[in-house]
Design an enzyme around this catalytic site. Structure first.
Site, PDB file in Angstrom:
ATOM      1  CD  GLU A  81      -3.022  -1.105   2.194  1.00 27.85           C
ATOM      2  OE1 GLU A  81      -2.800  -0.415   3.210  1.00 27.85           O
ATOM      3  OE2 GLU A  81      -4.009  -1.845   2.081  1.00 27.85           O
ATOM      4  CG  HIS A  84      -9.947   6.032   2.589  1.00 28.86           C
ATOM      5  ND1 HIS A  84     -10.089   5.973   1.220  1.00 28.86           N
ATOM      6  CD2 HIS A  84      -9.251   4.925   2.941  1.00 28.86           C
ATOM      7  CE1 HIS A  84      -9.505   4.860   0.779  1.00 28.86           C
ATOM      8  NE2 HIS A  84      -8.986   4.217   1.808  1.00 28.86           N
ATOM      9  NE  ARG A 141      -5.315   5.976   3.592  1.00 29.32           N
ATOM     10  CZ  ARG A 141      -5.653   4.931   4.331  1.00 29.32           C
ATOM     11  NH1 ARG A 141      -6.119   5.124   5.552  1.00 29.32           N
ATOM     12  NH2 ARG A 141      -5.549   3.711   3.872  1.00 29.32           N
ATOM     13  CG  HIS A 188     -10.475   5.703   6.797  1.00 30.88           C
ATOM     14  ND1 HIS A 188     -11.491   4.806   6.520  1.00 30.88           N
ATOM     15  CD2 HIS A 188      -9.316   4.979   6.741  1.00 30.88           C
ATOM     16  CE1 HIS A 188     -10.974   3.603   6.324  1.00 30.88           C
ATOM     17  NE2 HIS A 188      -9.661   3.679   6.474  1.00 30.88           N
ATOM     18  NE  ARG A 191      -5.131   4.470  10.269  1.00 36.01           N
ATOM     19  CZ  ARG A 191      -5.574   3.639   9.338  1.00 36.01           C
ATOM     20  NH1 ARG A 191      -5.229   2.376   9.351  1.00 36.01           N
ATOM     21  NH2 ARG A 191      -6.396   4.057   8.394  1.00 36.01           N
TER      22      ARG A 191
HETATM   23  C1  SIN Z   1      -8.123   0.863   2.707  1.00 34.42           C
HETATM   24  O1  SIN Z   1      -8.378  -0.322   2.486  1.00 34.42           O
HETATM   25  O2  SIN Z   1      -7.951   1.691   1.811  1.00 34.42           O
HETATM   26  C2  SIN Z   1      -8.044   1.338   4.125  1.00 34.42           C
HETATM   27  C3  SIN Z   1      -6.924   0.717   4.827  1.00 34.42           C
HETATM   28  C4  SIN Z   1      -6.634   1.477   6.089  1.00 34.42           C
HETATM   29  O3  SIN Z   1      -7.243   2.483   6.343  1.00 34.42           O
HETATM   30  O4  SIN Z   1      -5.752   1.059   6.840  1.00 34.42           O
END
Ligand code: SIN
Length: 516
Positions: A116, A224, A272, A328, A363
């Site tokens: 990620e 998010h 993010r 989020h 985070r």
């Molecule tokens: C996501 O799946 O995009 C969220 C993952 C997260 O917030 O840790």
């Protein structure tokens, strides 16, 4: 009156991890798990899509995971807390495997790891895009049979002297407890646009504050970038996992052209907060923001996303999906040490409601389930070794009349979303505080804790005069070394800045004591 050795409030990953670990050490204890929904369905855990970040691969190490977590945290992580997280993470994942958690595997039988944004390595263990649901199922099925499930809402922590000695349930019933553990989740439901479920309304923060515990970093809310932009009538917005972009989905506007390249060289794979702010800017400039996943096998690889889209009337195979940033995750929380102890005796906290210092100002993706597993386990161990004094003479709390006021709550959600969203200013925060004050009596008469929490969050956000981590201050666009500390809310005192030192050593030394 019922007497418990421990009451755990909240049945997400953190609460269930506490219970499991506590029973492993001390199966003779009487433990109650207070929850609104059955374990496995409760809290935000079953909603998590991405997975659990952990240093598992041959090319990875806890040190690399620590580096990425510290970098994401924008200077405010507590490094010892991060080291605990990354070093103990693999053991907790092994335990999940041992209880039958069905994470995805490669053809050779090894765990399949995804990567990620802002992770140097592939390190996210997952179960398709329903990782939280699978993890919650496995944990719920492994809860000890002696555990007592108590359905209801905690409306007050009951204190005697300076110690927590029980809880009031549903405004009426008193339950006595030697120890109370808050694992009650986040604050998303206080904002108009959120990926969080009902119940994530910050009640745990208010309960802790009213019982005398310190709250830390309440201004740090993570957005998010890609929630499905649908009308929800006060519910949450469906999450479109970041992994979609990891697999090649593009952010486009109404022309169909990708636009993230205008904002960051890593485009869709930028951190993010960068992607969320770019979407905000693009929308402010009058554009639509859509996620184009038509080239991806969404139905096969992202079955949950596929279902959520179809239920909202969108087919990811044939059309770009309208997306908006949404609240989020809350990095702030009840200040705890590395074992989940708050400053109030008898009161503990873990998971999203707590502030261990792991997340700093932002985070790292997929670190939250890991935090619940690692710190829930530690808390259970520490609690098992704590003194269990017989609870006597627990005072009955005055009854609280619960009269939900959906209109007032909808207003709170609008106020926080417009005043304390991902782009903020002194003026906007002040206006939000004035609007909130007008609702104070109404909210308090409804038995809601929303006023307390929203007020403290707005004040913390106004206190920090810089941009850091997950949000931007339009009037203070830079990150400033003068603000490299935690925002500390101590009951009865002015909001202050806490030095970046471990809690026990620092004695909450205040660098800047500034009243609002
Ligand atoms: C996501 O799946 O995009 C969220 C993952 C997260 O917030 O840790």
């Amino acid at each position: 009156m019922s007497h418990y050795d421990a009451l755990v409030i909240g049945a997400g990953v953190a609460g269930m991890s506490v219970v499991r670990s506590l029973y492993q050490q001390a199966p003779q204890l009487r433990v109650g798990l207070v929850t609104l929904l059955a374990p496995g369905q409760a809290g935000a855990t079953p909603w998590a899509q991405g997975g659990v970040a952990v240093a598992w691969g041959q090319d990875d190490s806890p040190q690399l995971h620590t580096q990425d977590t510290l970098a994401a945290g924008a200077g405010l992580c507590r490094s010892e807390a991060v080291e605990v997280l990354t070093q103990e993470g693999p053991r907790r994942i092994q335990e999940l495997l041992d209880i039958g958690t069905a994470f995805d595997r490669r053809p050779d039988g090894q765990l399949e790891l995804t990567r990620e944004a802002a992770h140097q390595r592939r390190r996210v263990v997952h179960a398709g895009d329903a990782s939280g649901r699978e993890l919650a199922r496995a944990l719920a099925q492994s809860l000890p049979s002696g555990l007592e499930l108590i359905y209801g809402q905690v409306t007050r922590l009951i204190t005697r002297g300076s110690r927590v000695v029980g809880v009031q349930l549903d405004g009426q019933r008193t339950l006595a407890a030697s120890h109370v553990v808050l694992a009650s989740g986040g604050v998303g439901q206080l904002f108009a646009a959120t990926t969080n479920p009902v119940g994530a309304d910050g009640t745990g923060l208010a309960l802790a504050f009213e019982a005398g515990a310190n709250l830390r970093d309440l201004e740090f809310v993570q957005f998010h970038p890609t929630a499905l932009a649908v009308s929800t009538h006060g519910d949450n917005l469906p999450l479109l996992t970041e992994a979609l972009r990891g697999e090649g989905a593009r952010l486009v506007d109404e022309t169909g052209q990708p636009f993230m390249g205008q904002y960051h060289p890593d485009a869709e794979l930028a951190p993010r907060d960068v992607v969320a702010f770019a979407l905000w800017q693009h929308r402010q400039a009058g554009h639509q923001t859509l996620l184009d996943a038509r080239d991806l096998p969404v139905a096969q690889r992202f079955a949950q996303v596929h279902q959520l889209c179809l239920a909202a009337g969108f087919d990811p195979a044939t059309q770009p999906l309208p997306v908006t940033p949404a609240v989020h995750y809350h990095m702030g929380g009840v200040e705890v040490d590395l074992w989940g102890r708050t400053q109030v005796s008898g009161l503990w906290a873990c998971g999203e409601v707590s502030s261990t210092g792991v997340h700093g100002a932002n985070r790292l993706a997929s670190n939250s389930l890991l935090e619940g597993l690692v710190y829930g386990h530690r808390l259970g161990e520490a609690l098992a070794n704590a003194p269990f004094k017989a609870v006597c003479r627990v005072p009955e709390a005055a009854p609280v009349a619960l009269r939900p006021d959906p209109l007032a709550m909808a207003r709170v959600r609008e106020i926080l979303w417009s005043g304390m969203g991902l782009a903020r200013s002194s003026q906007g925060l002040e206006k939000a505080a004035i609007s909130l004050d007008r609702l104070r009596t109404r909210l308090q008469e409804s038995g809601s804790s929303a006023y307390t929490v929203a007020n403290l969050m707005l004040r913390s956000a106004a206190f920090r005069q810089e941009s850091r981590g997950a949000h931007r201050r339009l009037d203070y666009p830079q990150t400033s070394p003068a603000w490299a500390g935690h925002t500390l809310v101590v009951p009865g005192q002015a909001i202050a800045m806490q030095a970046l030192q471990p809690m026990a050593e620092s004695q909450h030394q205040e660098l800047l004591a500034r009243s609002l």
